[in-house]
Design a protein around this motif. Structure first.
Motif, mmCIF file in Angstrom:
data_model
loop_
_atom_site.group_PDB
_atom_site.id
_atom_site.type_symbol
_atom_site.label_atom_id
_atom_site.label_comp_id
_atom_site.label_asym_id
_atom_site.label_seq_id
_atom_site.Cartn_x
_atom_site.Cartn_y
_atom_site.Cartn_z
ATOM 1 N N TRP A 135 -2.180 -1.241 -3.698
ATOM 2 C CA TRP A 135 -3.141 -0.166 -3.474
ATOM 3 C C TRP A 135 -2.433 1.177 -3.456
ATOM 4 O O TRP A 135 -1.359 1.306 -2.879
ATOM 5 N N ILE A 136 -3.075 2.155 -4.077
ATOM 6 C CA ILE A 136 -2.594 3.531 -4.062
ATOM 7 C C ILE A 136 -3.687 4.387 -3.431
ATOM 8 O O ILE A 136 -4.847 4.336 -3.855
ATOM 9 N N ILE A 137 -3.291 5.172 -2.429
ATOM 10 C CA ILE A 137 -4.235 6.041 -1.729
ATOM 11 C C ILE A 137 -3.769 7.479 -1.893
ATOM 12 O O ILE A 137 -2.620 7.799 -1.600
ATOM 13 N N ASN A 138 -4.663 8.333 -2.335
ATOM 14 C CA ASN A 138 -4.384 9.759 -2.441
ATOM 15 C C ASN A 138 -4.611 10.371 -1.061
ATOM 16 O O ASN A 138 -5.718 10.320 -0.529
ATOM 17 N N ILE A 176 0.864 -1.181 0.000
ATOM 18 C CA ILE A 176 0.000 0.000 0.000
ATOM 19 C C ILE A 176 0.900 1.231 0.000
ATOM 20 O O ILE A 176 1.793 1.346 0.841
ATOM 21 N N GLU A 177 0.660 2.127 -0.950
ATOM 22 C CA GLU A 177 1.391 3.396 -1.021
ATOM 23 C C GLU A 177 0.391 4.538 -0.829
ATOM 24 O O GLU A 177 -0.703 4.516 -1.399
ATOM 25 N N ILE A 178 0.770 5.509 -0.019
ATOM 26 C CA ILE A 178 -0.052 6.690 0.239
ATOM 27 C C ILE A 178 0.660 7.861 -0.419
ATOM 28 O O ILE A 178 1.813 8.137 -0.116
ATOM 29 N N THR A 179 -0.033 8.528 -1.335
ATOM 30 C CA THR A 179 0.604 9.561 -2.146
ATOM 31 C C THR A 179 -0.079 10.915 -2.001
ATOM 32 O O THR A 179 -1.160 11.034 -1.443
ATOM 33 N N SER A 180 0.582 11.894 -2.566
ATOM 34 C CA SER A 180 0.024 13.227 -2.731
ATOM 35 C C SER A 180 -0.132 13.447 -4.228
ATOM 36 O O SER A 180 0.670 12.917 -5.005
ATOM 37 N N PRO A 181 -1.115 14.216 -4.667
ATOM 38 C CA PRO A 181 -1.237 14.483 -6.102
ATOM 39 C C PRO A 181 0.011 15.133 -6.675
ATOM 40 O O PRO A 181 0.281 15.045 -7.858
ATOM 41 N N ASP A 197 2.565 11.695 -7.037
ATOM 42 C CA ASP A 197 2.063 10.334 -7.211
ATOM 43 C C ASP A 197 2.463 9.657 -8.521
ATOM 44 O O ASP A 197 2.228 8.479 -8.699
ATOM 45 N N SER A 198 3.106 10.351 -9.418
ATOM 46 C CA SER A 198 3.438 9.782 -10.720
ATOM 47 C C SER A 198 4.279 8.513 -10.605
ATOM 48 O O SER A 198 4.002 7.515 -11.271
ATOM 49 N N PHE A 199 5.287 8.523 -9.742
ATOM 50 C CA PHE A 199 6.156 7.359 -9.599
ATOM 51 C C PHE A 199 5.388 6.165 -9.051
ATOM 52 O O PHE A 199 5.527 5.045 -9.535
ATOM 53 N N ASP A 200 4.519 6.388 -8.040
ATOM 54 C CA ASP A 200 3.735 5.298 -7.459
ATOM 55 C C ASP A 200 2.691 4.768 -8.436
ATOM 56 O O ASP A 200 2.460 3.566 -8.516
ATOM 57 N N VAL A 201 2.070 5.668 -9.167
ATOM 58 C CA VAL A 201 0.987 5.291 -10.079
ATOM 59 C C VAL A 201 1.514 4.592 -11.334
ATOM 60 O O VAL A 201 0.873 3.697 -11.861
ATOM 61 N N ASN A 202 2.678 4.987 -11.788
ATOM 62 C CA ASN A 202 3.202 4.450 -13.041
ATOM 63 C C ASN A 202 4.360 3.474 -12.843
ATOM 64 O O ASN A 202 4.187 2.269 -12.972
ATOM 65 N N GLU A 203 5.536 3.995 -12.518
ATOM 66 C CA GLU A 203 6.730 3.154 -12.450
ATOM 67 C C GLU A 203 6.638 2.061 -11.390
ATOM 68 O O GLU A 203 6.922 0.897 -11.670
ATOM 69 N N LYS A 204 6.282 2.430 -10.155
ATOM 70 C CA LYS A 204 6.200 1.414 -9.104
ATOM 71 C C LYS A 204 5.153 0.365 -9.449
ATOM 72 O O LYS A 204 5.368 -0.823 -9.211
#
Length: 143
Positions: free
Chosen positions: A103-106, A75-80, A83-90
């Protein structure tokens, strides 16, 4: 300099991690770890996910430096803003490595996206707000 969502990030992290930890411990399913716990997927892909679940069958892969294997859940918790690295590369790396659920959480709007690995590819199995519907372990978490 920390981004503006650091308090929201911390709140979400503690709520989810504590709920998941209690459940996993009660059911004796494995262990839950939070950053800065290091996960060595392989020799080049080394991460500190916000939260990860390691099942009993893989606990033996934990060493003093971290976990040398593939967690069942990350689970990764991101900020807008970041979040590019978590949403795409990771996501691509976790998918290729065989992480069963990602899971990705904004942290700003608490939106969630859950990906489940099926036939080697992630399928977006869930999109929502303020909750997770985990598959492994089987658990719904509201935050």
């Amino acid at each position: 300099m920390a981004h503006s969502s650091s308090d929201q990030h911390a709140q979400i992290l503690i709520e989810i991690a504590s709920t998941l930890h209690r459940y996993v411990k009660l059911k004796k399913l494995g262990i839950v770890r939070v950053a800065p716990f290091t996960v060595f997927l392989d020799q080049t892909n080394i991460f500190q996910p916000d939260i990860c679940f390691i099942s009993n069958q893989d606990i033996h892969l934990i060493q003093s430096e971290g976990f040398f294997g593939i967690p069942k859940l990350i689970i990764e918790i991101t900020s807008p803003l970041d979040d590019s690295f978590d949403v795409n590369e990771k996501k691509e790396i976790y998918e290729s490595a065989g992480v069963e659920e990602y899971w990705i959480i904004n942290s700003i709007d608490k939106s969630t996206i859950g990906h489940k690995l099926e036939n080697g590819k992630y399928l977006s199995k869930y999109k929502g707000k303020n909750k997770l519907e985990l598959n492994n372990p089987k658990l719904k978490i509201k935050f």
